[in-house]
Motif scaffolding. Structure first.
Motif, PDB file in Angstrom:
ATOM      1  N   ALA A  40      -1.633 -10.002  14.833  1.00  0.00           N
ATOM      2  CA  ALA A  40      -2.283 -10.182  13.533  1.00  0.00           C
ATOM      3  C   ALA A  40      -3.786 -10.336  13.639  1.00  0.00           C
ATOM      4  O   ALA A  40      -4.543  -9.746  12.857  1.00  0.00           O
ATOM      5  CB  ALA A  40      -1.683 -11.396  12.814  1.00  0.00           C
ATOM      6  N   ARG A  55      -4.872  -5.075   4.165  1.00  0.00           N
ATOM      7  CA  ARG A  55      -4.802  -6.538   4.168  1.00  0.00           C
ATOM      8  C   ARG A  55      -5.792  -7.155   3.181  1.00  0.00           C
ATOM      9  O   ARG A  55      -5.433  -8.046   2.394  1.00  0.00           O
ATOM     10  CB  ARG A  55      -5.095  -7.049   5.577  1.00  0.00           C
ATOM     11  CG  ARG A  55      -5.132  -8.572   5.721  1.00  0.00           C
ATOM     12  CD  ARG A  55      -5.739  -8.965   7.050  1.00  0.00           C
ATOM     13  NE  ARG A  55      -7.140  -8.545   7.137  1.00  0.00           N
ATOM     14  CZ  ARG A  55      -7.838  -8.460   8.266  1.00  0.00           C
ATOM     15  NH1 ARG A  55      -7.257  -8.760   9.421  1.00  0.00           N
ATOM     16  NH2 ARG A  55      -9.107  -8.094   8.255  1.00  0.00           N
ATOM     17  N   PHE A  61      -0.549 -11.235   4.406  1.00  0.00           N
ATOM     18  CA  PHE A  61       0.499 -12.176   4.789  1.00  0.00           C
ATOM     19  C   PHE A  61       0.051 -12.875   6.069  1.00  0.00           C
ATOM     20  O   PHE A  61       0.443 -12.498   7.177  1.00  0.00           O
ATOM     21  CB  PHE A  61       1.820 -11.435   5.005  1.00  0.00           C
ATOM     22  CG  PHE A  61       2.380 -10.778   3.778  1.00  0.00           C
ATOM     23  CD1 PHE A  61       2.932 -11.535   2.760  1.00  0.00           C
ATOM     24  CD2 PHE A  61       2.355  -9.394   3.638  1.00  0.00           C
ATOM     25  CE1 PHE A  61       3.458 -10.937   1.621  1.00  0.00           C
ATOM     26  CE2 PHE A  61       2.880  -8.782   2.517  1.00  0.00           C
ATOM     27  CZ  PHE A  61       3.432  -9.558   1.490  1.00  0.00           C
ATOM     28  N   SER A  64       2.705 -14.940   9.053  1.00  0.00           N
ATOM     29  CA  SER A  64       3.768 -13.973   9.322  1.00  0.00           C
ATOM     30  C   SER A  64       4.654 -14.400  10.491  1.00  0.00           C
ATOM     31  O   SER A  64       4.243 -15.177  11.343  1.00  0.00           O
ATOM     32  CB  SER A  64       3.149 -12.609   9.617  1.00  0.00           C
ATOM     33  OG  SER A  64       2.225 -12.727  10.693  1.00  0.00           O
ATOM     34  N   HIS A  65       5.875 -13.835  10.516  1.00  0.00           N
ATOM     35  CA  HIS A  65       6.831 -14.205  11.561  1.00  0.00           C
ATOM     36  C   HIS A  65       7.701 -13.037  11.988  1.00  0.00           C
ATOM     37  O   HIS A  65       8.391 -12.418  11.167  1.00  0.00           O
ATOM     38  CB  HIS A  65       7.751 -15.331  11.070  1.00  0.00           C
ATOM     39  CG  HIS A  65       7.042 -16.624  10.857  1.00  0.00           C
ATOM     40  ND1 HIS A  65       6.274 -16.863   9.736  1.00  0.00           N
ATOM     41  CD2 HIS A  65       6.964 -17.740  11.632  1.00  0.00           C
ATOM     42  CE1 HIS A  65       5.754 -18.085   9.825  1.00  0.00           C
ATOM     43  NE2 HIS A  65       6.163 -18.621  10.967  1.00  0.00           N
ATOM     44  N   SER A  66       7.669 -12.757  13.275  1.00  0.00           N
ATOM     45  CA  SER A  66       8.662 -11.900  13.906  1.00  0.00           C
ATOM     46  C   SER A  66       9.881 -12.766  14.209  1.00  0.00           C
ATOM     47  O   SER A  66       9.757 -13.972  14.429  1.00  0.00           O
ATOM     48  CB  SER A  66       8.089 -11.324  15.202  1.00  0.00           C
ATOM     49  OG  SER A  66       9.064 -10.640  15.951  1.00  0.00           O
ATOM     50  N   SER A 314       4.005  -3.783   8.585  1.00  0.00           N
ATOM     51  CA  SER A 314       4.561  -4.950   9.265  1.00  0.00           C
ATOM     52  C   SER A 314       4.866  -4.606  10.714  1.00  0.00           C
ATOM     53  O   SER A 314       5.696  -3.734  10.997  1.00  0.00           O
ATOM     54  CB  SER A 314       5.838  -5.434   8.566  1.00  0.00           C
ATOM     55  OG  SER A 314       6.282  -6.645   9.137  1.00  0.00           O
ATOM     56  N   MET A 507       1.026  -8.434   9.212  1.00  0.00           N
ATOM     57  CA  MET A 507       1.733  -8.070   7.987  1.00  0.00           C
ATOM     58  C   MET A 507       0.765  -7.982   6.826  1.00  0.00           C
ATOM     59  O   MET A 507      -0.089  -8.858   6.648  1.00  0.00           O
ATOM     60  CB  MET A 507       2.836  -9.076   7.649  1.00  0.00           C
ATOM     61  CG  MET A 507       4.068  -9.006   8.524  1.00  0.00           C
ATOM     62  SD  MET A 507       5.347 -10.215   8.083  1.00  0.00           S
ATOM     63  CE  MET A 507       5.795  -9.650   6.434  1.00  0.00           C
ATOM     64  N   VAL A 524       6.334 -15.840   5.865  1.00  0.00           N
ATOM     65  CA  VAL A 524       7.130 -14.639   5.588  1.00  0.00           C
ATOM     66  C   VAL A 524       7.640 -14.100   6.916  1.00  0.00           C
ATOM     67  O   VAL A 524       7.103 -14.421   7.978  1.00  0.00           O
ATOM     68  CB  VAL A 524       6.308 -13.558   4.848  1.00  0.00           C
ATOM     69  CG1 VAL A 524       5.913 -14.029   3.456  1.00  0.00           C
ATOM     70  CG2 VAL A 524       5.060 -13.176   5.645  1.00  0.00           C
ATOM     71  N   SER A 525       8.674 -13.252   6.861  1.00  0.00           N
ATOM     72  CA  SER A 525       9.252 -12.721   8.091  1.00  0.00           C
ATOM     73  C   SER A 525       9.646 -11.271   7.915  1.00  0.00           C
ATOM     74  O   SER A 525       9.646 -10.727   6.800  1.00  0.00           O
ATOM     75  CB  SER A 525      10.480 -13.533   8.507  1.00  0.00           C
ATOM     76  OG  SER A 525      11.617 -13.139   7.747  1.00  0.00           O
ATOM     77  N   ASN A 526      10.047 -10.654   9.010  1.00  0.00           N
ATOM     78  CA  ASN A 526      10.494  -9.270   8.961  1.00  0.00           C
ATOM     79  C   ASN A 526      11.791  -9.109   8.186  1.00  0.00           C
ATOM     80  O   ASN A 526      12.070  -8.024   7.655  1.00  0.00           O
ATOM     81  CB  ASN A 526      10.633  -8.707  10.375  1.00  0.00           C
ATOM     82  CG  ASN A 526       9.297  -8.279  10.961  1.00  0.00           C
ATOM     83  OD1 ASN A 526       8.392  -7.894  10.231  1.00  0.00           O
ATOM     84  ND2 ASN A 526       9.160  -8.352  12.271  1.00  0.00           N
ATOM     85  N   TYR A 592      11.622 -20.392   8.698  1.00  0.00           N
ATOM     86  CA  TYR A 592      10.745 -19.495   9.459  1.00  0.00           C
ATOM     87  C   TYR A 592      10.396 -20.188  10.768  1.00  0.00           C
ATOM     88  O   TYR A 592       9.955 -21.337  10.767  1.00  0.00           O
ATOM     89  CB  TYR A 592       9.486 -19.173   8.661  1.00  0.00           C
ATOM     90  CG  TYR A 592       9.792 -18.455   7.372  1.00  0.00           C
ATOM     91  CD1 TYR A 592       9.786 -17.068   7.313  1.00  0.00           C
ATOM     92  CD2 TYR A 592      10.121 -19.162   6.218  1.00  0.00           C
ATOM     93  CE1 TYR A 592      10.102 -16.400   6.142  1.00  0.00           C
ATOM     94  CE2 TYR A 592      10.442 -18.504   5.040  1.00  0.00           C
ATOM     95  CZ  TYR A 592      10.425 -17.123   5.008  1.00  0.00           C
ATOM     96  OH  TYR A 592      10.747 -16.472   3.846  1.00  0.00           O
TER      97      TYR A 592
END
Length: 617
Positions: A40, A55, A61, A64-66, A314, A507, A524-526, A592
């Protein structure tokens, strides 16, 4: 196991005045652009102007989270279905399937970034190994135009149950295998269009970008330009005009192998931690992905499609520089022909467990040949036990984390395995299948959504490896270093760990159904990407599992902005004082996962002074 939760800052708890307005009477299009392995904080107007524009002008975002394990196929399954890995069963890039896969080389632990392997796994799991519908299938069933273009494996996964040989509407699939025997067949329409445009019917190879080098030879110094230029040309010059001519909504998935491929194979830092994945080859990979996105946006403008097209960008995961160092590993003390002195060899986890458990080790990628003397498994995977055809334990090697399977569900063997893992300085956090019981120092799989309705076998233990930040002079997540079980070398790149360097992916989104100039502070996540994509396209499906992401409503015009919370969970300490800690955030019922492991051994988890043993660097 102790839990704590606190309310996030007021900036995250603003209430909205209405519902999301994504559903409307105007047909929308969607492009899901995945820049594989993009961190990111590496995106700036200078390094990646196209992605920075999405962005900064659309939705950022920033939290963000993988999903862990932070691998490509795992997170691709989340984006394509909106479900967590406990439902999709794609626990990593290499999994144990419980049967011998011929297309994968006659092994029980296939590397699944391969169309033929995915087709084979589908056949063995009732025609759909994901056990959930993908957004491309939903869109195709609704009559929308659909296409998936890019990297081999995750691209096909977006519509892996489509059968072009049967009558009806089909998705366009273009990847590394296009034009070959293992590739998805091109329709007559696509063959004609490619020929007319002067583009080959066979996808080009990666060329020098595929060269990983070895212990004495640096890897690549070039990005994956030629292959991705082909994919971008197919998308911009053929598929988008074709979709416009059809005059109906479309969903296009574009999976850019870069910067992932260039970061993995980088030749800038052989056997050295720095510059690692922050050298010129990695930066060229970022620019390459950005150029592809810019080309797609330009095509949308020229075709008059931009106003009605949403774009979600993403990355599947972040990235880290590889370390091969350990002071406790028995395998690091052995001399190997292909491994520098005192470095961890490929397959170190399988080797160390075989020694600790006093079990014979066999190589599932070499016809179950016995591993003896100064040898290591060819691909790192291992089957342990007297009979390799009926193993007591299986190690699926992946990188920043590995999977351990216990085919016989042996709880005593699980306890011995956990004890052995807790003795190694390269381990940082253990997650154990709930059905095996609770073990001090570990947390259950269900806590991180790895236990659900998966069709494929669920791992018994997920092993997270140690990570830390180097002195690279940038943000810690850009300087992330991790021990990795891989053929790649110290100084090259890997992911898969529970480090914040790996869970923090890039993201962003822009388009008519997203806010403009909006910074989303909520996590937020994938998995949320898949659910939100389905929402804005008006797609619905029945769900087999309940581990589902949420609609990112706060990013939609007039959308609800829910409250957010932060918390942590700590296991009971093991005999040696180690305990697995999980830092998480929560929005409503959705969790998350920021980082997890042994504090002091995972980037993103601060040491607990006087309570937690650390491994240092």
């Amino acid at each position: 196991m102790r839990r704590s939760i606190v309310l996030l800052s007021a900036g995250l708890t603003m209430l909205s005045t209405g519902l999301a307005s994504a559903q409307n009477n105007t047909p929308r299009n969607l492009i899901l652009f995945i820049p594989d392995g993009l961190r990111a904080l590496k995106v700036t107007p200078e390094t990646a102007p196209a992605m920075a524009a999405v962005r900064d002008k659309g939705v950022n975002f920033k939290n963000s989270h993988s999903l862990f394990p932070t691998f490509t196929m795992a997170n691709g399954s989340a984006m394509s279905t909106g479900h967590y890995l406990g439902d999709t069963g794609v626990f990593s890039n290499t999994i144990w399937t419980g049967y011998t896969s011929a297309p994968a080389g006659d092994t029980v632990v296939p590397f699944i970034e391969n169309d033929a392997v995915l087709g084979d796994i589908d056949e063995h799991f009732k025609g759909d190994y994901l056990n959930e519908e993908t957004i491309l299938k939903m869109a195709r069933d609704k009559g929308l135009s659909t296409a998936a273009i890019g990297k081999l494996g995750p691209t096909y996964q977006f519509d892996h149950t489509d059968h072009p040989e049967k009558a009806g509407q089909h998705s366009i699939v273009i990847d590394d295998a296009t034009g070959g025997k293992a590739g998805v067949a091109l329709s007559d329409e696509m063959r004609e269009a490619l020929t007319k445009a002067g583009l080959p019917l066979t996808a080009p190879s990666r060329g020098d970008n595929s060269k990983a080098g070895d212990a004495k030879t640096p890897g690549t110094t070039v990005a994956n330009v030629a292959q991705q230029a082909y994919f971008a040309d197919v998308a911009a010059k053929i598929v988008l005009p074709m979709f416009k001519a059809r005059n109906k909504p479309f969903v296009l998935v574009f999976w850019s192998r870069d910067p992932d491929g260039s970061q993995h194979n980088t030749g800038d830092s052989l056997n050295q931690i720095m510059p690692g994945i922050n050298g010129p080859t990695s930066m060229a990979g970022i620019k390459n992905a950005d150029d592809n996105l810019a080309q797609l946006r330009k095509a949308l403008d020229e075709l008059g499609l931009a106003a009605n097209t949403n774009i979600i960008v993403s990355a599947d995961h972040g990235f880290s520089t590889i370390s091969k160092e350990s002071k406790t590993s028995p395998s690091a003390k052995v001399s190997y022909d292909d491994t520098p002195k005192d470095f961890l060899p490929m397959g170190f986890l399988a080797l160390d467990l075989a020694k600790a458990l006093d079990l014979p080790l066999f190589d599932p990628n070499d016809k179950n040949a016995a591993i003896t003397g100064n040898a290591h498994p060819k691909a790192g995977n291992g089957v342990l036990g007297k009979d390799p055809a009926k193993p007591d334990l299986v190690v699926a090697t992946n990188g920043g984390s590995d999977l351990i399977y216990l085919p016989n569900k042996d709880k005593k063997l699980a306890a011995k395995t956990i004890k052995a893992l807790l003795d190694q300085d390269y381990v940082s956090g253990l997650f154990v299948d709930d059905s095996l019981g609770r073990f001090p120092g570990t947390l259950p799989l269900s806590l991180i959504n790895l236990r659900g309705k998966a069709a494929t076998p669920t791992p018994a233990i997920v092993v997270n490896f140690r990570s830390y930040a180097s002195n690279c002079g940038e943000a810690p997540t850009n300087c992330s270093v991790q021990v990795a079980d891989t053929v790649l070398r110290q100084g090259q790149g890997m992911h898969g760990s529970f480090s914040r360097g790996d869970t923090m992916n890039f993201m962003a989104a822009i388009g008519p159904d997203f806010k403009t100039g909006y910074v989303d502070e909520l996590p937020v996540s994938n998995a949320d990407v898949g659910v939100t994509a389905a929402k804005i396209m008006g797609l619905r499906t029945s769900q087999n599992g309940g581990l589902i992401g949420r609609v990112m409503s706060e990013a939609l015009p007039n959308g609800i902005v829910p409250k957010g919370y932060v918390g942590d969970v700590k296991s009971k300490p093991a005999e040696n004082g180690l305990r697995t800690v999980l830092n998480f955030q929560r929005v409503e019922s959705q969790r998350y996962f920021d980082a997890a492991g042994f504090p002091g051994r995972t980037l993103g988890l601060e040491p607990e002074s006087g309570k937690q043993k650390t491994a240092g660097k």
